[in-house]
Design a protein around this motif. Structure first.
Motif, PDB file in Angstrom:
ATOM      1  N   CYS A  68     -35.797   7.775  25.923  1.00  0.00           N
ATOM      2  CA  CYS A  68     -35.112   6.655  26.566  1.00  0.00           C
ATOM      3  C   CYS A  68     -34.760   7.050  27.990  1.00  0.00           C
ATOM      4  CB  CYS A  68     -33.856   6.278  25.791  1.00  0.00           C
ATOM      5  SG  CYS A  68     -32.926   4.949  26.571  1.00  0.00           S
ATOM      6  N   GLY A  69     -34.951   6.116  28.911  1.00  0.00           N
ATOM      7  CA  GLY A  69     -34.673   6.418  30.302  1.00  0.00           C
ATOM      8  C   GLY A  69     -33.199   6.468  30.635  1.00  0.00           C
ATOM      9  N   ASN A  70     -32.380   5.819  29.812  1.00  0.00           N
ATOM     10  CA  ASN A  70     -30.963   5.681  30.171  1.00  0.00           C
ATOM     11  C   ASN A  70     -30.037   6.556  29.338  1.00  0.00           C
ATOM     12  OD1 ASN A  70     -31.816   3.645  31.903  1.00  0.00           O
ATOM     13  ND2 ASN A  70     -31.660   2.136  30.256  1.00  0.00           N
ATOM     14  N   CYS A  71     -30.462   6.934  28.135  1.00  0.00           N
ATOM     15  CA  CYS A  71     -29.548   7.658  27.253  1.00  0.00           C
ATOM     16  C   CYS A  71     -29.887   9.145  27.238  1.00  0.00           C
ATOM     17  CB  CYS A  71     -29.633   7.090  25.843  1.00  0.00           C
ATOM     18  SG  CYS A  71     -29.325   5.322  25.800  1.00  0.00           S
ATOM     19  N   TYR A  72     -28.831   9.911  27.080  1.00  0.00           N
ATOM     20  CA  TYR A  72     -29.002  11.360  27.084  1.00  0.00           C
ATOM     21  C   TYR A  72     -28.370  11.973  25.833  1.00  0.00           C
ATOM     22  CZ  TYR A  72     -30.229  10.926  32.003  1.00  0.00           C
ATOM     23  OH  TYR A  72     -30.845  10.599  33.177  1.00  0.00           O
ATOM     24  N   VAL A  73     -28.879  13.117  25.431  1.00  0.00           N
ATOM     25  CA  VAL A  73     -28.206  13.872  24.375  1.00  0.00           C
ATOM     26  C   VAL A  73     -27.653  15.151  24.979  1.00  0.00           C
ATOM     27  CG1 VAL A  73     -29.581  12.958  22.466  1.00  0.00           C
ATOM     28  CG2 VAL A  73     -30.317  15.051  23.601  1.00  0.00           C
ATOM     29  N   CYS A  74     -26.659  15.675  24.284  1.00  0.00           N
ATOM     30  CA  CYS A  74     -25.964  16.857  24.761  1.00  0.00           C
ATOM     31  C   CYS A  74     -26.886  18.076  24.641  1.00  0.00           C
ATOM     32  CB  CYS A  74     -24.705  17.048  23.921  1.00  0.00           C
ATOM     33  SG  CYS A  74     -23.848  18.577  24.253  1.00  0.00           S
ATOM     34  N   PRO A  75     -27.075  18.824  25.709  1.00  0.00           N
ATOM     35  CA  PRO A  75     -27.936  20.000  25.625  1.00  0.00           C
ATOM     36  C   PRO A  75     -27.287  21.124  24.820  1.00  0.00           C
ATOM     37  CG  PRO A  75     -26.894  19.896  27.753  1.00  0.00           C
ATOM     38  CD  PRO A  75     -26.492  18.647  27.031  1.00  0.00           C
ATOM     39  N   SER A  76     -26.001  20.989  24.560  1.00  0.00           N
ATOM     40  CA  SER A  76     -25.294  22.049  23.857  1.00  0.00           C
ATOM     41  C   SER A  76     -25.311  21.825  22.349  1.00  0.00           C
ATOM     42  CB  SER A  76     -23.855  22.112  24.376  1.00  0.00           C
ATOM     43  OG  SER A  76     -23.066  22.898  23.543  1.00  0.00           O
ATOM     44  N   CYS A  77     -25.100  20.566  21.907  1.00  0.00           N
ATOM     45  CA  CYS A  77     -25.029  20.340  20.473  1.00  0.00           C
ATOM     46  C   CYS A  77     -25.930  19.207  20.004  1.00  0.00           C
ATOM     47  CB  CYS A  77     -23.592  20.054  20.057  1.00  0.00           C
ATOM     48  SG  CYS A  77     -22.999  18.469  20.658  1.00  0.00           S
ATOM     49  N   GLN A  78     -26.690  18.590  20.894  1.00  0.00           N
ATOM     50  CA  GLN A  78     -27.683  17.580  20.564  1.00  0.00           C
ATOM     51  C   GLN A  78     -27.113  16.250  20.058  1.00  0.00           C
ATOM     52  OE1 GLN A  78     -30.259  20.305  18.276  1.00  0.00           O
ATOM     53  NE2 GLN A  78     -29.571  21.458  20.042  1.00  0.00           N
ATOM     54  N   GLN A  79     -25.807  16.053  20.241  1.00  0.00           N
ATOM     55  CA  GLN A  79     -25.256  14.736  19.959  1.00  0.00           C
ATOM     56  C   GLN A  79     -25.455  13.867  21.202  1.00  0.00           C
ATOM     57  OE1 GLN A  79     -23.752  14.152  16.840  1.00  0.00           O
ATOM     58  NE2 GLN A  79     -24.612  16.157  16.466  1.00  0.00           N
ATOM     59  N   GLU A  80     -25.203  12.563  21.036  1.00  0.00           N
ATOM     60  CA  GLU A  80     -25.393  11.679  22.181  1.00  0.00           C
ATOM     61  C   GLU A  80     -24.271  11.891  23.198  1.00  0.00           C
ATOM     62  OE1 GLU A  80     -25.474   8.056  20.095  1.00  0.00           O
ATOM     63  OE2 GLU A  80     -27.523   8.377  19.409  1.00  0.00           O
ATOM     64  N   LEU A  81     -24.644  11.816  24.452  1.00  0.00           N
ATOM     65  CA  LEU A  81     -23.645  11.941  25.519  1.00  0.00           C
ATOM     66  C   LEU A  81     -23.130  10.552  25.868  1.00  0.00           C
ATOM     67  CD1 LEU A  81     -25.358  14.450  27.966  1.00  0.00           C
ATOM     68  CD2 LEU A  81     -23.357  14.878  26.568  1.00  0.00           C
TER      69      LEU A  81
END
Ligand SMILES: [Zn+2]
Ligand SMILES: [Zn+2]
Ligand SMILES: [Zn+2]
Ligand SMILES: [Zn+2]
Ligand SMILES: [Zn+2]
Lengths: 505, 179
Positions: A68-81
């Motif tokens: 997705c171009g707009n959503c990111y996940v946490c690089p530390s725990c892989q949950q959504e930011l």
């Protein structure tokens, strides 16, 4: 629901030979066959982002590498930011009218990582425009991809050329005159050696990767200084960003969220869908859901007496009819060695006004006569509506061992249709069904409790798992093919894991 | 330690139903929910200012086995200010600094000293003997540890709402200490 169906004690044999609990099976209403996730075609219907619930066309998804171009996940725990607001002081401190400026940063609610942790400046818009990091190897990767694409193209052209050549083979001049190609080439002044076109228009090869024999010295501080594990990334964190593989936590950057798919399942035999979800990403409903749970009687173990080797014991199982049509259930002996491809595919129509008290023997004879599908078969026994199979799959042999004999009941029993209102009906209506009291212990609405006698094999070791099996034959009422509902005998192999063998006492 | 000696400073909000056992001092601005449990078993507990102690929280002052027989001093459990104890966490720490967050259903053993600005994530069990350095964040099923940039934000808004709401629905213990 997994706590009910979770322990897989009752398994049905899919038409492909795998054993699955009923909750994992589909039922193709056109082939009258069980299907499972292993033997259906999986097709991607749509790509969507699970966070912003936006559908993304497959071409766009490919360009964006399924992210997705707009959503990111946490690089530390892989949950959504999530995006958080931080207000910054007024742009112009002297001007009292200027409102505080809103700034946005990304933050993880779970491990409290934030984009500020790695020094990403706050953004002035909600959607961010967060800096994308360039992959250091992107040029090299593009070079390689281009080369392989060119090779594919060259090979394809060569194939086409070869085909053309073959077509004109017998009209070739050289063939008729007996002059070889090499000789001819020599005569007209070309080099005799014929270079293969692939080699001729070989794409420019990028510089090959060079192997290094010398590696850097082991940094001495690894041995002298204590490691601060909090500064080092975990394997999961590194693999989340395979192109960068950060070693230290200060190089963790937000990762675009991977897209999810909606998937439809198609019967490989008749190409009808057995499962098709609704298009809308936020909907969890289905347009088509031919789950076996809605068509095949469900079997559950109620009680079983202690299992002793060579001793007969009583097994009570519950049958539930999930359909809107009455069905009759009969038992057939399971023969594991039998090459019984015919067993599953042979479906004989049962005459509409079939006498409910028709004994099993008679029925069996009927289906036996229909086995050799000749033109002289009785008109009441028609074969399955024939549809050209697009793909024939040889069913595999069922791997389940059966170590317990089952006394196959000779009588059959009736299951009334499902009636949702019956739940609230305490009148104890038994539909005036004449039951074999030896077989049917108790019944209520569309359920019946059936007594079976099972005998674990006498040579079984203590604590070994006891498994029995039988063929359940039920009448399936088909309402799809024609306006008149048609009834078919459908057979399913069922395996029951009864538990462990106990001692002789 | 059978006698209860509860000291509540003015401004603290301690619900009548909360279970308080032993010698406990509760600082001003601190909110103790009705079903919270605070047990001063091994020695007095002193809770600082503006701590939020939510439902089902258990704060127990209990010494590890190997320290129980030292009779020369009575250890005091001092809990700093602005700590948040979320629903159903169990904390047996011998020392707690300021601005820590104990998330729901976490467990902190009695050998773990908590400094300042730490976050013990939901469901995390921390039992190994250690001193948690400042701004340590523990999270996830594997109790992964990382160092935060800053202390967690204060729950001022939540505390203000609670201090208005709780007296409407619960009996409050009267502050019995003058500052
Ligand atoms: Zn299958
Ligand atoms: Zn998205
Ligand atoms: Zn995170
Ligand atoms: Zn089919
Ligand atoms: Zn078919």
């Amino acid at each position: 629901m997994s706590y009910i169906t979770g322990p897989d004690v009752v398994k049905y044999a899919c038409s492909c030979g795998l054993l699955k609990p009923i909750s994992h099976l589909y039922f193709c209403r056109y082939c009258f066959q069980l299907r499972c996730s292993f033997c259906v075609c999986h097709e991607v219907d749509s790509n969507f982002c699970g966070k912003c619930s936006e559908n993304i066309p497959s071409s766009e998804a490919r360009v964006k590498k399924n992210r997705c171009g707009n959503c990111y996940v946490c690089p530390s725990c892989q949950q959504e930011l999530s995006t958080r607001i931080a207000s910054k002081g007024p742009v112009n401190p002297e001007d009292s009218k200027s409102t505080p400026k809103k700034m946005y940063y990304l933050s993880c609610q779970f491990c409290r990582w934030s984009s500020r942790d790695v020094g990403i400046p706050d953004q002035s818009t909600v959607t961010g425009g967060w800096p994308e990091r360039e992959n250091v190897h992107s040029n090299r990767l593009q070079e390689l991809v281009d080369m392989y694409k060119a090779i594919v193209l060259a090979q394809k052209q060569q194939k086409d050329k070869d085909k053309k050549k073959q077509r004109g083979k017998f009209l070739s001049y050289t063939d008729r005159t007996g002059v070889t190609a090499a000789a001819l080439r020599k005569r007209i002044g070309l080099p005799a050696e014929f270079t293969h076109p692939i080699l001729k228009n070989k794409p420019k090869e990028p510089e090959p990767a060079s192997a290094k024999t010398e590696v850097d010295e082991v940094p001495e501080q690894l041995l002298t200084e204590p490691i601060n594990l909090m500064e080092i990334t975990t394997v999961e964190q590194r693999l989340l960003q395979p192109e960068a593989q950060p070693v230290t936590v200060d190089k963790l950057f937000p990762v675009h969220k991977q897209l999810s798919i909606k998937r439809s399942l198609r019967c490989r035999h008749c190409e009808h869908n057995v499962s098709k979800p609704e298009y809308n990403p936020s909907s969890v409903k289905f347009k088509i859901q031919l789950f076996a749970y809605y068509h095949i009687p469900e079997i559950r173990i109620v009680t079983v007496e202690p299992l002793r080797a060579g001793k007969q014991c009583e097994l009570i199982v519950k049958f539930t009819n999930p359909t809107q049509h009455q069905t009759t259930i009969a038992f057939l002996k399971l023969n594991m060695d039998e090459e019984d491809a015919s067993l599953d595919s042979e479906v004989a129509e049962v005459i509409q006004d079939l006498d409910q008290t028709l004994s099993l023997q008679e029925k069996q004879q009927m289906s036996l006569t229909s086995l050799p599908l000749s033109t002289s078969q009785p008109s009441s026994l028609i074969s399955v509506p024939s549809r050209q199979p697009s793909l024939t799959i040889e069913p595999r042999k069922i791997s389940q061992e059966v170590n317990c004999d089952i006394e196959v009941p000779t009588s059959s029993f009736i299951l009334p249709p499902r009636d949702d209102a019956a739940e609230y009906d305490d009148s104890g209506d038994t539909h005036n069904i004449q039951d074999d009291p030896k077989l049917v212990k108790w019944r209520k609405s569309n359920k019946a409790f059936i007594k079976l006698n099972v005998t674990p094999m006498s040579d079984l070791a203590l604590n070994s798992e006891v498994v029995c099996g039988f063929i359940m034959q039920h009448i399936y009422t088909n309402t799809v093919a024609s306006k008149e509902p048609q009834k078919y005998n459908h057979k399913v192999k069922v395996f029951l894991r009864l538990g462990q063998l106990v001692g002789s006492e | 330690m059978s006698r209860n000696n509860i000291k509540i400073l003015p401004g603290a909000l301690v619900c009548e139903e909360s279970k308080l056992r032993g010698d406990i001092t509760i600082g001003s601005g601190t909110i103790v929910h009705p079903s919270a449990t605070i047990i001063a078993e091994a020695g007095p507990i002193i809770i600082g200012e503006c701590c939020l102690i939510e439902e089902q929280v258990k704060i127990i002052h209990r010494l590890p086995f190997d320290q129980q027989n030292k009779e020369n001093t009575t250890p005091v459990l001092i809990i700093g200010s602005h700590n948040v104890f979320e629903v159903d966490c169990t904390v047996e720490s011998p020392k707690i600094g300021n601005n820590n967050v104990f998330e729901s259903k976490c467990y902190v053993g009695n050998k773990v000293t908590v400094s300042n600005g730490c976050i013990i994530g939901a469901g995390c069990r921390v039992t190994e003997e250690q001193i948690l350095k400042e701004n340590i964040i523990i999270f996830g099923s594997k109790c992964q540890m990382r160092e935060g940039l800053d202390r967690p934000g204060l729950q001022t808004l939540q505390m203000e709402t609670l201090s208005k709401m709780i007296p409407n629905y619960h009996h409050i213990k009267k502050p019995n200490k003058k500052v």
